[in-house]
Enzyme design. Structure first.
Site, mmCIF file in Angstrom:
data_model
loop_
_atom_site.group_PDB
_atom_site.id
_atom_site.type_symbol
_atom_site.label_atom_id
_atom_site.label_comp_id
_atom_site.label_asym_id
_atom_site.label_seq_id
_atom_site.Cartn_x
_atom_site.Cartn_y
_atom_site.Cartn_z
ATOM 1 N N THR A 191 -4.552 56.541 76.368
ATOM 2 C CA THR A 191 -3.645 55.320 78.298
ATOM 3 C C THR A 191 -2.256 56.472 78.080
ATOM 4 O OG1 THR A 191 -2.963 54.167 76.352
ATOM 5 C CG2 THR A 191 -4.899 53.176 77.899
ATOM 6 N N ASP A 235 1.785 60.078 70.142
ATOM 7 C CA ASP A 235 1.657 60.459 68.848
ATOM 8 C C ASP A 235 3.521 60.823 68.337
ATOM 9 O OD1 ASP A 235 -0.225 59.758 69.078
ATOM 10 O OD2 ASP A 235 -1.482 61.783 68.343
ATOM 11 N N TYR A 269 -11.066 66.181 74.219
ATOM 12 C CA TYR A 269 -10.141 65.773 75.005
ATOM 13 C C TYR A 269 -9.449 66.285 76.024
ATOM 14 C CZ TYR A 269 -5.103 63.839 74.322
ATOM 15 O OH TYR A 269 -3.748 63.573 74.345
HETATM 16 C C1 GLA Z 1 -4.360 62.170 70.549
HETATM 17 C C2 GLA Z 1 -3.186 62.189 71.571
HETATM 18 C C3 GLA Z 1 -2.728 61.254 71.582
HETATM 19 C C4 GLA Z 1 -3.010 60.127 72.374
HETATM 20 C C5 GLA Z 1 -4.001 59.918 71.735
HETATM 21 C C6 GLA Z 1 -5.235 59.148 71.908
HETATM 22 O O1 GLA Z 1 -3.964 61.285 69.302
HETATM 23 O O2 GLA Z 1 -2.695 63.363 70.534
HETATM 24 O O3 GLA Z 1 -1.846 61.731 72.794
HETATM 25 O O4 GLA Z 1 -4.031 60.726 73.657
HETATM 26 O O5 GLA Z 1 -5.357 61.030 71.421
HETATM 27 O O6 GLA Z 1 -4.417 57.628 72.049
#
Ligand code: GLA
Length: 396
Positions: A45, A181, A231
């Site tokens: 999200t 993160d 991703y």
């Molecule tokens: C990774 C990315 C985050 C986020 C998560 C999924 O950890 O670094 O920014 O998108 O995946 O929620």
């Protein structure tokens, strides 16, 4: 293996000793750290301008640094037993995704902003599992920034630091990640979860009073390779979807703006896979907001149900789970006294997070150990979180 948070880590002391062995003495040494994170709710999200609810963990990356007066950088990774040496203004070519890419990327971004202009030397070490879904890379980026900030005392507010670290990931590691993160690693607080609006970056620390309930993290043992995973592809699908909805509602700039009604009205115009991605994002954002309210009211059973729903959505709609994650989640959900379980983070490996009554944990461990390794030939790592750390100086 099962581990529990230790109460008084002597990690700064260990770094100090290793620094002394390598550099001779410890005069002028500054030690700082940044923790990894586990996301309780709201995955995929953040880069859709949505909401997330992570908390930091009890594992962190530490840097012990001191100044040099010759304008050079010399850093030794104790985890890899590797060293980089270079003049500050000549960042070396390093492979994206290596530890050196995060560290030199963060240094370079600080240098470009004029915040770092002197040389320094030191050691770096961490106990956040690498590629294990607890954001070891964000912890490394944030720890680098926080350590240099303690050493050189420049002004950089915490939100700007998180944004800078996200840039590092984009520019030097090749991952178009969201802000979750880095934000969690920099701003997450002890004994709190962090509700973050990834569009405005407004955030709220939600106190955790879990009592007899524990957060349990289980590592699949399957290393997650973010850049090579799907991703960036998911992110592109979401952008495509936002552009589609913009034709119908010009105010839409990201999937965050797509309401359930708008989705309902126009979803037939989307390809099946893109439609599923949208459904996940729209529903997951609402779950985060609902979960934050439940957490504030300490209604943990309801919170656990939202975790279960979130996992189903990541598995079936966003399609970022894998058999290993699904198996650990199913074991959790089938164990009496486990309130909820889901994959956490990007997916395709990494960790699951479970909310479990303390009395249910032995049973959960026993079932995981009995059912998971024979099926996948992997050793799961079960970690009971009893404390969580904050970024900052680490002179304990
Ligand atoms: C990774 C990315 C985050 C986020 C998560 C999924 O950890 O670094 O920014 O998108 O995946 O929620």
């Amino acid at each position: 293996m099962t581990t529990e948070s230790t109460s008084s880590p002597l990690r700064p002391e260990m770094l100090r000793q290793r620094f002394q062995e390598i550099f001779g003495d410890t005069a002028g040494l500054c030690i700082a750290r940044a923790p990894g994170r586990v996301n309780l709710l709201g995955d995929h999200t953040d880069y859709n301008d949505g909401f997330v609810l992570p908390m930091t963990v009890d594992r962190a990356v530490y840097l012990a640094l001191r100044r040099r007066d010759d304008g050079r950088v010399r850093l030794r990774s104790l985890n890899f037993d590797e060293e980089i040496r270079y003049p500050l203004d000549e960042r070396p070519e390093v492979s994206p995704g290596e530890w050196t890419s995060y560290v030199t990327g963060a240094i370079e971004e600080l240098r470009r902003r004029g915040l770092v202009s002197v040389g320094f030397e030191g050691v770096v070490w961490g106990d956040v599992p690498l590629g294990g879904g607890l954001s070891s890379s964000a912890a490394l980026e944030v720890a680098t920034v926080v350590a240099l900030q303690s050493l050189l005392d420049f002004d950089l507010d915490a939100v700007e630091a998180a944004k800078l670290c996200q840039q590092v990931e984009h520019r030097y590691a090749g991952v178009q990640c969201g802000i979750m993160d880095q934000f969690a690693a920099r701003l997450g607080r002890e004994n709190h979860a962090l509700l973050l609006d990834c569009r405005t970056l407004s955030h709220d620390d939600i106190p955790l009073s879990l009592g007899e309930i524990n957060v349990v993290i289980v590592n699949t043992g399957l290393r997650r390779a973010l850049a090579s995973s799907k991703y960036n592809e998911r992110r592109a699908e979401c952008q495509q979807a936002a552009a589609f909805f913009r034709q119908h509602a010009p105010a839409v700039t990201a999937l965050r703006d797509v309401t359930a009604d708008l989705l309902e009205a126009h979803q037939s115009g989307l390809l099946e896979n893109v439609r599923k991605r949208c459904r996940h994002v729209v529903l997951e954002n609402q779950r985060v907001l609902d979960a934050a309210t439940l957490l504030r009211n300490n209604e943990l059973a309801g919170f656990g149900e939202l975790m279960n729903d979130s996992h189903a959505s990541l598995r079936d709609l966003y399609e970022v789970s894998c058999p290993e994650l699904d198996a650990l989640v199913a074991i959790g959900q089938d164990t009496a006294g486990v309130l909820g379980a889901r994959m956490t983070g990007a997916g395709f490996g990494g960790c699951t997070v479970h909310l479990a009554e303390r009395s249910a944990i032995p049973d959960l461990e026993e079932r995981i150990q009995r059912l998971y390794p024979p099926r996948f030939n992997l050793e799961p790592d079960i970690h009971i979180l009893t404390r969580n750390l904050e970024a900052g100086p680490a002179e304990e």
